[in-house]
Design an enzyme around this catalytic site. Structure first.
Site, PDB file in Angstrom:
ATOM      1  N   LYS A 107      -8.155  23.125 -19.860  1.00 57.85           N
ATOM      2  CA  LYS A 107      -9.029  24.285 -19.571  1.00 57.85           C
ATOM      3  C   LYS A 107      -9.851  24.433 -20.877  1.00 57.85           C
ATOM      4  CE  LYS A 107      -7.940  26.062 -15.336  1.00 57.85           C
ATOM      5  NZ  LYS A 107      -8.619  26.896 -14.614  1.00 57.85           N
ATOM      6  N   ASN A 146      -8.877  14.886 -13.074  1.00 51.79           N
ATOM      7  CA  ASN A 146      -9.440  15.931 -11.912  1.00 51.79           C
ATOM      8  C   ASN A 146      -9.912  17.061 -12.559  1.00 51.79           C
ATOM      9  OD1 ASN A 146      -9.143  16.805  -9.072  1.00 51.79           O
ATOM     10  ND2 ASN A 146      -8.607  18.588 -10.213  1.00 51.79           N
ATOM     11  N   TYR A 185      -2.193  21.016 -18.615  1.00 51.12           N
ATOM     12  CA  TYR A 185      -2.825  21.677 -17.639  1.00 51.12           C
ATOM     13  C   TYR A 185      -3.908  22.631 -18.669  1.00 51.12           C
ATOM     14  CZ  TYR A 185      -4.376  25.811 -15.460  1.00 51.12           C
ATOM     15  OH  TYR A 185      -4.968  27.077 -15.246  1.00 51.12           O
ATOM     16  N   ASN A 219       5.515  36.377  -8.510  1.00 51.33           N
ATOM     17  CA  ASN A 219       5.551  35.794  -7.007  1.00 51.33           C
ATOM     18  C   ASN A 219       7.036  35.144  -6.862  1.00 51.33           C
ATOM     19  OD1 ASN A 219       3.195  36.916  -6.592  1.00 51.33           O
ATOM     20  ND2 ASN A 219       2.365  34.637  -6.142  1.00 51.33           N
ATOM     21  N   ARG A 260      10.381  24.945 -20.897  1.00 48.01           N
ATOM     22  CA  ARG A 260       9.053  24.798 -21.444  1.00 48.01           C
ATOM     23  C   ARG A 260       9.262  24.859 -23.128  1.00 48.01           C
ATOM     24  NH1 ARG A 260       4.985  28.027 -17.758  1.00 48.01           N
ATOM     25  NH2 ARG A 260       5.841  27.623 -15.745  1.00 48.01           N
ATOM     26  N   SER A 290       0.491  23.531 -22.371  1.00 48.00           N
ATOM     27  CA  SER A 290       0.834  22.628 -21.717  1.00 48.00           C
ATOM     28  C   SER A 290      -0.488  21.729 -21.465  1.00 48.00           C
ATOM     29  CB  SER A 290       1.123  23.264 -19.874  1.00 48.00           C
ATOM     30  OG  SER A 290      -0.060  23.714 -19.269  1.00 48.00           O
TER      31      SER A 290
HETATM   32  N1  USQ Z   1       8.682  31.692 -16.548  1.00 52.72           N
HETATM   33  C1  USQ Z   1      10.207  32.498 -16.314  1.00 52.72           C
HETATM   34  N2  USQ Z   1      10.601  32.174 -15.246  1.00 52.72           N
HETATM   35  C2  USQ Z   1       9.961  31.300 -14.257  1.00 52.72           C
HETATM   36  C3  USQ Z   1       8.689  31.019 -14.160  1.00 52.72           C
HETATM   37  C4  USQ Z   1       7.999  31.027 -15.537  1.00 52.72           C
HETATM   38  O1  USQ Z   1      10.476  32.769 -17.230  1.00 52.72           O
HETATM   39  O2  USQ Z   1      10.842  31.221 -13.339  1.00 52.72           O
HETATM   40  C5  USQ Z   1       7.850  32.323 -17.706  1.00 52.72           C
HETATM   41  C6  USQ Z   1       7.126  30.806 -18.389  1.00 52.72           C
HETATM   42  O3  USQ Z   1       7.995  30.339 -19.048  1.00 52.72           O
HETATM   43  C7  USQ Z   1       6.002  31.499 -18.960  1.00 52.72           C
HETATM   44  C8  USQ Z   1       5.848  32.725 -18.224  1.00 52.72           C
HETATM   45  O4  USQ Z   1       6.676  32.980 -17.454  1.00 52.72           O
HETATM   46  O5  USQ Z   1       6.172  31.965 -20.346  1.00 52.72           O
HETATM   47  C9  USQ Z   1       4.430  32.530 -17.228  1.00 52.72           C
HETATM   48  O6  USQ Z   1       4.684  31.431 -16.342  1.00 52.72           O
HETATM   49  P1  USQ Z   1       3.734  31.121 -15.139  1.00 52.72           P
HETATM   50  O7  USQ Z   1       4.450  29.933 -14.329  1.00 52.72           O
HETATM   51  O8  USQ Z   1       3.530  32.482 -14.213  1.00 52.72           O
HETATM   52  O9  USQ Z   1       2.533  30.727 -15.556  1.00 52.72           O
HETATM   53  P2  USQ Z   1       1.907  29.584 -16.118  1.00 52.72           P
HETATM   54  O10 USQ Z   1       2.559  28.241 -16.143  1.00 52.72           O
HETATM   55  O11 USQ Z   1       1.195  29.885 -17.593  1.00 52.72           O
HETATM   56  O12 USQ Z   1       0.578  29.291 -15.298  1.00 52.72           O
HETATM   57  C10 USQ Z   1       0.059  30.376 -14.312  1.00 52.72           C
HETATM   58  C11 USQ Z   1      -1.001  29.649 -13.355  1.00 52.72           C
HETATM   59  C12 USQ Z   1      -2.015  28.868 -14.073  1.00 52.72           C
HETATM   60  C13 USQ Z   1      -2.846  30.027 -14.829  1.00 52.72           C
HETATM   61  C14 USQ Z   1      -1.929  30.762 -15.757  1.00 52.72           C
HETATM   62  C15 USQ Z   1      -2.411  32.009 -16.433  1.00 52.72           C
HETATM   63  O13 USQ Z   1      -0.188  28.468 -12.791  1.00 52.72           O
HETATM   64  O14 USQ Z   1      -2.775  28.099 -13.232  1.00 52.72           O
HETATM   65  O15 USQ Z   1      -3.832  29.483 -15.535  1.00 52.72           O
HETATM   66  O16 USQ Z   1      -0.796  31.322 -14.965  1.00 52.72           O
HETATM   67  S1  USQ Z   1      -1.950  32.066 -18.302  1.00 52.72           S
HETATM   68  O17 USQ Z   1      -0.423  31.934 -17.892  1.00 52.72           O
HETATM   69  O18 USQ Z   1      -2.442  33.081 -18.945  1.00 52.72           O
HETATM   70  O19 USQ Z   1      -2.238  30.730 -18.911  1.00 52.72           O
END
Ligand code: USQ
Length: 396
Positions: free
Chosen positions: A185, A118, A181, A240, A326, A179
């Site tokens: 990118k 996709n 995903y 969120n 993760r 990841s």
């Molecule tokens: N995390 C926790 N607890 C949770 C969820 C996440 O500790 O319940 C941690 C994750 O392990 C990670 C961090 O919080 O270290 C951020 O996780 P996330 O789920 O908020 O973000 P991520 O998976 O990286 O993805 C999200 C969006 C994605 C975007 C990205 C920006 O889903 O589309 O590209 O944020 S970035 O993280 O800068 O790559």
């Protein structure tokens, strides 16, 4: 301007569409509802019900007098993309049409393949549609800060000057995502850079951090215009999720040691950044890279902030440290540059206790809809998901 928003049904796509329409641009949104479908498959539905695009567009027109043209179709299908470009001849396109969930991309072979196909096909088709039908169109592509990973050196804004054996050159900053995903990118960026330097396309790559929030000027007109607000482990972003957990009385799910630092931004600032990028088009043959976040926090810092906001809102918020599902550094150096958007005029909405408390208030109004089963992480980077993690629904 005539603007096409690819992925116009998403958390960011829909508020962006309303913002540009409200500013008087001609806006077309395209989407195939992939995220809605994956949300059903994985039982990860958003907190509030979101009307479909046609219904949202009708409601928005009634309330604002501004029209948003809706096209339902698959950006990974070139016939659809080509028709969009020949019919609307856009001056700018904002590309959000990607499977955005890191956990989903790590579930198994089918999910990884779907993410790869996709995301890369949508980007590739966009490049060809612009190259052949709208060469001057400014592509604003949503990249992610996660492309860079967490290197042990300062992260630059897209590019790095390297001196090697007495000679110097400038290259894309090294990328090493955490990841599949995020890796799609990285591959997108390489594709775009190849076609920029070969055919003189104009591209802005917005390297965005995790976004939080559910309110924008236009979304505040009516609850049914709100972006899809996810708190599940598949589509919910960290802040969120924490806000919903705080309201539901579920201990905040810190993964591992909680020293993972990322660059965050308010949904309102995503709107500003995309608008600033569009208002300052890049010359032909240039790939401009902007790091899009306003503040950096560790997971532990965010948990403490949400706990503090909870205290103000008279909620008792506990913090739990879960085994990290993760594969990522839990303590690391992190110092990314992010001056480009500030220089273009970004006025950040910082994450104060009052801002978090306000968002909690919005979540409280929907607390009856919170499903605690959607909160624990189901996808482990190194293991197959539990057999009941996927709820099978027929393909659309
Ligand atoms: N995390 C926790 N607890 C949770 C969820 C996440 O500790 O319940 C941690 C994750 O392990 C990670 C961090 O919080 O270290 C951020 O996780 P996330 O789920 O908020 O973000 P991520 O998976 O990286 O993805 C999200 C969006 C994605 C975007 C990205 C920006 O889903 O589309 O590209 O944020 S970035 O993280 O800068 O790559």
């Amino acid at each position: 301007m005539r603007i096409i928003i690819l992925g116009g049904d998403g958390y960011l796509g829909w508020p962006t569409a309303m913002r540009f329409a409200a500013r008087g641009h001609e806006v077309v949104v395209a989407d195939n509802y992939l995220r809605r479908h994956i949300a059903m498959e994985t039982s990860s539905e958003a907190l509030m019900p979101n009307p479909n695009l046609q219904e949202r567009a009708r409601l928005f027109e009634t309330l604002s007098g501004r029209r948003i043209q809706v096209e339902i179709g698959d950006c990974a299908d070139y016939r659809f993309m080509e028709r969009l470009f020949t019919e609307y001849r856009p001056e700018a396109v904002v590309h959000y049409a990607e499977q955005p969930s890191a956990p989903y991309s790590m579930m198994g072979y089918e999910q990884a393949r779907r993410t790869l196909e996709n995301n890369l096909n949508a980007t590739f088709n966009l490049i060809w549609a612009v190259k052949d039908h709208a060469r001057d169109c400014h592509i604003v592509k949503l990249g992610t800060m996660g492309e860079y990973g967490t290197p042990n050196i300062d992260i630059e804004e897209g590019w790095i000057d390297i001196e090697h054996k007495g000679r110097k050159d400038t290259f894309l900053f090294p990328r090493q995502a955490g990841s599949l995903y995020h890796t799609t990118k990285v591959l997108d960026t390489d594709l775009l850079w190849f076609y920029v330097r070969t055919y003189g396309l104009r591209v802005t790559d917005l390297m965005q951090g995790p976004v939080y929030g559910l309110s924008t000027e236009e979304a505040d007109l009516d609850e049914r215009l709100m972006p899809n607000f996810h708190y599940d482990d598949i589509f919910g972003t960290l802040v969120n999720r924490f806000l919903v957990q705080a309201v539901a009385g579920i201990p905040l799910t810190v993964y591992g040691k909680g020293g993972q630092v990322r660059g965050y931004l308010n949904l309102k600032d995503t709107m500003q950044c995309v608008e600033l990028a569009l208002d300052s088009p890049v010359p032909a043959g240039k790939l401009r890279v902007l790091n899009q976040f306003t503040e950096t926090f560790s997971v532990n810092e965010l948990a403490a902030r949400v706990q503090e906001a909870g205290r103000e809102a008279r909620l008792h918020v506990e913090i739990a440290h879960l085994d990290n599902p993760r594969k990522e550094a839990e303590e690391h150096y992190y110092n990314p540059a992010h001056s480009g958007l500030l220089e273009l005029g970004l006025k950040p909405h910082y994450m104060t206790t009052a801002v978090l408390e306000g968002m909690m208030g919005q979540v409280v109004r929907h607390r009856d809809r919170i499903d605690p089963a959607k909160i624990p992480p189901r996808v482990r980077w190194k293991e197959a998901p539990a057999p009941d993690a996927l709820v099978q629904v027929p393909a659309v």
